[in-house]
Design an enzyme around this catalytic site. Structure first.
Site, PDB file in Angstrom:
ATOM      1  N   LEU A  11       0.843  -1.189   0.000  1.00 16.19           N
ATOM      2  CA  LEU A  11       0.000   0.000   0.000  1.00 16.19           C
ATOM      3  C   LEU A  11       0.883   1.245   0.000  1.00 16.19           C
ATOM      4  CD1 LEU A  11      -2.719  -1.118   2.573  1.00 16.19           C
ATOM      5  CD2 LEU A  11      -2.495  -1.669   0.137  1.00 16.19           C
ATOM      6  N   ARG A  18       2.922  15.177   5.808  1.00 15.65           N
ATOM      7  CA  ARG A  18       3.870  15.582   6.839  1.00 15.65           C
ATOM      8  C   ARG A  18       5.315  15.583   6.349  1.00 15.65           C
ATOM      9  NH1 ARG A  18       2.057  11.952  11.854  1.00 15.65           N
ATOM     10  NH2 ARG A  18       1.065  10.728  10.212  1.00 15.65           N
ATOM     11  N   GLY A  83      -9.905   3.746   3.363  1.00 15.54           N
ATOM     12  CA  GLY A  83      -9.447   2.781   4.356  1.00 15.54           C
ATOM     13  C   GLY A  83      -8.520   1.726   3.780  1.00 15.54           C
ATOM     14  N   THR A  84      -7.863   1.015   4.697  1.00 15.93           N
ATOM     15  CA  THR A  84      -6.830   0.050   4.294  1.00 15.93           C
ATOM     16  C   THR A  84      -7.398  -1.166   3.567  1.00 15.93           C
ATOM     17  OG1 THR A  84      -6.920  -0.726   6.592  1.00 15.93           O
ATOM     18  CG2 THR A  84      -5.097   0.714   5.993  1.00 15.93           C
ATOM     19  N   ASN A 230       6.777   8.961   8.641  1.00 13.56           N
ATOM     20  CA  ASN A 230       5.755   9.967   8.380  1.00 13.56           C
ATOM     21  C   ASN A 230       6.314  11.350   8.106  1.00 13.56           C
ATOM     22  OD1 ASN A 230       3.268   8.384   8.791  1.00 13.56           O
ATOM     23  ND2 ASN A 230       4.080   8.132  10.857  1.00 13.56           N
ATOM     24  N   ASN A 372      38.306  16.418 -21.891  1.00 12.94           N
ATOM     25  CA  ASN A 372      37.478  15.457 -22.611  1.00 12.94           C
ATOM     26  C   ASN A 372      36.210  16.047 -23.205  1.00 12.94           C
ATOM     27  OD1 ASN A 372      36.643  15.862 -19.908  1.00 12.94           O
ATOM     28  ND2 ASN A 372      35.429  13.997 -19.932  1.00 12.94           N
TER      29      ASN A 372
END
Length: 456
Positions: A11, A18, A83-84, A230, A372
Site C-alpha cells: 500500500l 507531513r 481505508g486500508t 511519516n 574530454n
C-alpha cells in the site's frame, strides 16, 4: 513453504503531507533507494513471487519509479482513500489470480525484516488463515493492541476502544499481515464501514475470520523493523538504523571501518574482506570493491568498480564508470569518471581523469587533466602502459599517449604521441634581467595614484 506462491500487496497511496514534499512519501530514499523499494526487496527475500503496488498521490511518478526498481510489479490506483481494506481491494485483479499467500505491507516501512514476513507466511503454511505481524514498542500509547486468547488472535483493538486492562498490553499491531489466498477476497469483501470515519479497515478481517472458525494468529517483528515513516525526522532516524545495520554486517564480514559511524553505504554497496575504510567516506549507488583495498578519509565514491589491493584517497572522488584494476592508486584530491585505471597505474594528486584509459604501470603527475569535453561532445584519451605524464599537463582529447611515452611537465598535448616518445607542448621560457623590479615599481606607483585619487 518454498512451493507456495506469494503475492505482496504494498500500500503506497498515502499523500505523506507531513513530509512537506511534492514527491510521494514512499519515493523518499533510504540508502539511495526509495523506501517502497526496500519493502519490495524484503518481500522478495521472504519468497514473494508477485508484487502489486497500490498507488494514489503522484500515480504517474510512482509508475515511472516502479519501472526502475521493480519492473515486474503491477500497479493499481486507489481513486478514493476509504481505508486500508479498500486499498487492498484495489489490487483485486492480482489477488484473484490464485496465490497461496497474500502479504499485505506498507510502502513507508523500509526497515521491515524479511524474516518477519517469512515467519508470517510459515503460519499460513501451517494452516492459519490470517497471520498478523505485531511488535513491542517502548511505549505502546497510540498503537492498536493485539488481543490474544489461548495462542490465537481474537481482535485488534484501537487504543480509544481498549479497556484499561487492554491498554496494558505491550504487543501492538504493526499493520502488516499475511492472508491465505483462498480466503483473502472473501474476507476482504466482508469488511464493512460502519464506523465513525465510514472507512473499510483491514484489521476487521481478524474478527471476521475468527467468526468463520478460521485460525488467526500473531507473529512478532522487532520494533525497528515495524517503524513507519511519516516525516523527514523519522526518515533520518530510519536512515541511521539502516546504516548501523549495514556497518555491522560489513565489519562482521571482514571489513575494517575505523570510525563506523562516519561511513555511509548505499543499498547495493559491495565491499570485500580485508578492505580498510577510514573515517568520513561516502559510498553512493553502484559501488563494488574487492578485497584488500584501502579507502582513505573523506573520499566520495559512486558507480565505481575497485579491484583488489587498490589505494584510494584521501579526498578522492570516483564517479560513475570509474574502473580501478588491481593495485591501482587514485590519490588525494583526484577525480576519475568513466575511465579505467589499469593494474599498478598511479593517479596521485590534484588530477582529473575522465573518458580515458590509463595503462598498467603508468604514472600521472599532479595537476594533470584530460580535456574530454568541448562543450558539445565527449572525447577519449588513451594513455599507454608505462607512460609518464608530467605534472600540470593537459591532454586534449581525442588523443593517445603511446606505451612508454613521456610527457614533459606543463605541456598541452593536442596530438597523439608514439610509443617511447618524448613530447613537449609548452612555450619556451624567456628571462629579462631587471624587468621584475621595473614591474613592481610601476604597479606600486599606479596603486598609490589610485589611493590618492580616492582620498581627494
Amino acid at each position: 513453504m518454498s512451493q507456495r506462491s506469494c503475492l505482496s500487496v504494498i500500500l503506497a497511496a498515502g499523500e505523506g503531507t507531513r513530509m512537506k514534499s511534492a514527491m510521494p512519501k514512499v519515493l523518499h530514499a533510504i540508502a539511495g533507494l526509495p523506501m517502497v523499494a526496500h519493502v519490495v526487496k524484503a518481500a522478495e527475500a521472504a519468497g514473494a513471487t508477485g508484487v502489486a503496488l497500490v498507488i494514489g498521490h503522484g500515480a504517474e511518478e510512482m509508475r515511472k519509479a516502479a519501472q526502475k526498481f521493480v519492473p515486474e510489479a503491477q500497479t493499481f490506483v486507489q481513486e478514493k482513500r476509504l481505508g486500508t481494506a479498500h486499498a487492498v481491494l484495489a489490487a483485486r485483479e492480482a489477488i484473484s489470480k490464485g496465490y497461496d499467500d497474500i502479504l499485505v505491507m506498507f510502502g513507508d516501512t523500509p526497515l521491515i525484516d524479511a524474516g518477519a514476513l517469512a515467519a508470517a507466511r510459515q503460519k499460513l503454511a501451517g494452516g492459519a488463515a490470517v497471520a498478523v505481524i505485531g511488535f513491542r514498542p517502548p511505549n505502546p500509547t497510540g498503537y492498536g493492541r493485539l488481543i490474544e486468547k489461548a495462542g490465537h488472535l481474537i481482535a485488534i483493538r484501537e487504543e480509544k476502544d481498549c479497556s484499561e486492562e487492554e491498554k496494558k498490553i505491550g504487543f501492538c499491531n504493526a499493520g502488516m499481515m499475511a492472508v491465505a489466498g483462498k480466503h483473502a477476497l472473501r474476507l476482504l469483501d466482508k469488511v464493512g464501514n460502519k464506523n465513525a470515519k465510514g472507512e473499510f479497515y483491514l484489521t476487521d478481517i481478524v474478527e471476521i475470520a475468527g467468526a468463520e472458525g478460521l485460525d488467526v494468529v500473531a507473529t512478532e517483528a522487532g520494533f525497528e523493523s515495524a517503524l513507519g515513516i511519516n516525516n523527514r525526522a523519522e526518515l533520518a532516524e530510519a536512515e541511521a538504523i539502516w546504516q548501523a545495520r549495514r556497518r555491522r554486517e560489513a565489519m562482521l564480514a571482514g571489513v575494517t571501518l575505523i570510525a563506523p559511524e562516519t561511513v555511509y553505504f548505499s543499498h547495493d554497496t559491495e565491499i570485500g574482506a580485508d578492505t580498510i575504510v577510514e573515517p568520513n567516506v561516502w559510498f553512493g549507488p553502484g559501488v563494488k570493491i574487492a578485497s584488500g583495498t584501502k579507502i582513505h578519509a573523506f573520499s566520495h565514491i559512486e558507480g565505481a568498480t575497485i579491484a583488489s589491493n587498490c589505494d584510494v584517497g584521501p579526498f578522492a572522488r570516483l564517479r560513475p564508470g570509474a574502473d580501478l584494476k588491481p593495485k591501482a592508486k587514485v590519490g588525494n584530491f583526484c577525480e576519475v569518471k568513466q575511465a579505467t585505471i589499469e593494474e599498478g597505474a598511479k593517479v596521485n594528486h590534484l588530477t582529473y581523469i575522465g573518458d580515458a584509459r590509463v595503462g598498467a604501470g603508468a604514472n600521472i603527475g599532479a595537476g594533470t587533466i584530460t580535456c574530454n569535453y568541448d562543450g558539445f561532445s565527449k572525447f577519449f584519451t588513451d594513455i599507454g602502459e608505462g607512460a609518464f605524464v608530467g605534472s600540470n599537463s593537459s591532454l586534449v582529447a581525442p588523443v593517445a599517449i603511446g606505451k612508454g611515452g613521456y610527457i614533459a611537465s606543463g605541456s598541452v598535448i593536442t596530438e597523439s604521441v608514439p610509443d617511447d616518445a618524448l613530447a613537449f607542448g609548452r612555450a619556451r621560457q624567456k628571462t629579462i634581467p631587471g624587468k621584475g623590479k621595473e614591474l613592481r615599481e610601476r604597479f606600486a606607483s599606479a596603486a598609490a595614484a589610485r589611493k590618492k585619487a580616492a582620498a581627494e
